[in-house]
Design an enzyme around this catalytic site. Sequence first.
Site: not given
Length: 547
Positions: A212, A218, A274-275, A360, A391, A511
Amino acid sequence: MTIETTDHSLLERPEWKALAAHFEDNRNRTLRDLFAADPDRGSTLSAEGAELFFDFSKNRLDSSTISMLIDLANACGLKERAEKMFTGVKINITEDRAVLHTALRAPRDTVVEVDGENVIPHVHEVLDRMAAFADKIRSGSWTGHTGKRIKNVVNIGIGGSDLGPVMAYEALKPFSDRSMTFRFVSNVDGNDFAEKTRDLSPEETLFIISSKTFTTLETMTNAHTARDWSLAGLGGDESAVAKHFVAVSTNAEGVGGFGIDTHNMFGFWDWVGGRYSMDSAIGLSTMLAIGPDHFQEMLDGFHEMDVHFRSTPLEENLPVLLGLVGLWNRNFLGCDTVAVLPYDNELCRFSAYLQQLEMESNGKHVTLGGDRVGWDTCPVIWGEPGTNGQHAFYQMIHQGTKPVPCDFICFCQPANPIGDHQDKLVSNVFAQAEALAFGKTEAEVKAEGVADALLPHKEFDGNRPTNVIMTQKLDPKTLGRLVALYEHKVFTQGTIWGINSFDQWGVELGKVLAKKIIPELSQSETVTDHDSSTNQLINRYRAHRLG
């Protein structure tokens, strides 16, 4: 700022106290007891909406529990707060923002105003531009710098700019264009970029940079690496960037400075977290993979669940019931985790997606009023698809020391019908839910002829809560319904817990500190500005980083 005051207001509500007393009165009732007392509870504790069937009968509660939970939701103003969300009221009070992911999938004729302006035309303007661009890429009319067709799409993002797109791509792979390759780069670890591009040709590769602000550490590190990689394979002509990069961003200056044509910048808004953004321009890679028509079907599925959540009475409302059952398990049964177990291999990233959506959003220790909460909020969300988990970790779910509520998700029809695979797959859903609910007593084990010494090892307590969510098949519309189901579950729980589900200040501190440490890793002087542990780690890394 240190929060010293603890808010006990939720615990003081008469509805909460009634639930606490109800829990104490029924503390020792087991699922065996509950099913014996009400043989029809399978039908009475199930609900259906937006073509999803939800069976929550294998939880340690009864109809009176649900009624009291609904009383609590009403006392907390769930319906009223939901209406504020849908109509653009700025319920994200710590950032003074509306919360309008529901507007991303609203029909064109909807009116939702923020600061006096209807946002729906802007949403559809972006969707139309996305569709036109997707058609160009998918038809081959858009070509790369050397005239070759784009065959590879690499989405570069992190958090919601990655988890949603990669989850949707995997979930809807049967609907994707198989002549194209889609990759997703998120980790700043250079191995992620290197391995995702190792077999790709720069001439045939398009990068989508999803940030954005166009400043995310990153994402922009990977974006510049992608730019260098592309130019190295395209003769170094910087004009090539505009043919191999597009952006999902609101920072036109940063996008243009990178070399991307701002006509190929697809924006979204500060009222989209964002999520909650996979159905915004962040979903551009999804649209490129499955096409605009299927993408619209996914939006339609989202909207169906939005309408269901907004208009259905609480006692029949799937997201509300899912949220209330989860709150009962968290706050009264003391369950610290929830396993989400989709029995469809295409949902291999669904649990990871929900980790961000739920933790979050509701992993908060401060109320909307700024006080420290006096009750537990979001549990840990985890899980794996299909029979694989059986398993791996089901041993703990069945015989571990703490109950783990489970959401089983299954489908009546597979994307790829092969023999009796689907029957065998879904039989495990029903069998696992039954086994977790009822277990196996020592007497039942002994009746099988098991030696006395082994009886304790083969006994199963049962009494472990599960939900089963079942629908016809996994397609774009169903995926939209499922994601919206959990979005509104988060809203339901966050409203009752009295927290802001739409900020994420906890993401920021690490961050900020990382930005301080980055230059320290290459400086010549010994680092001494941190605590002794951090100084030691930084200096040891510096001493060994070049081998």
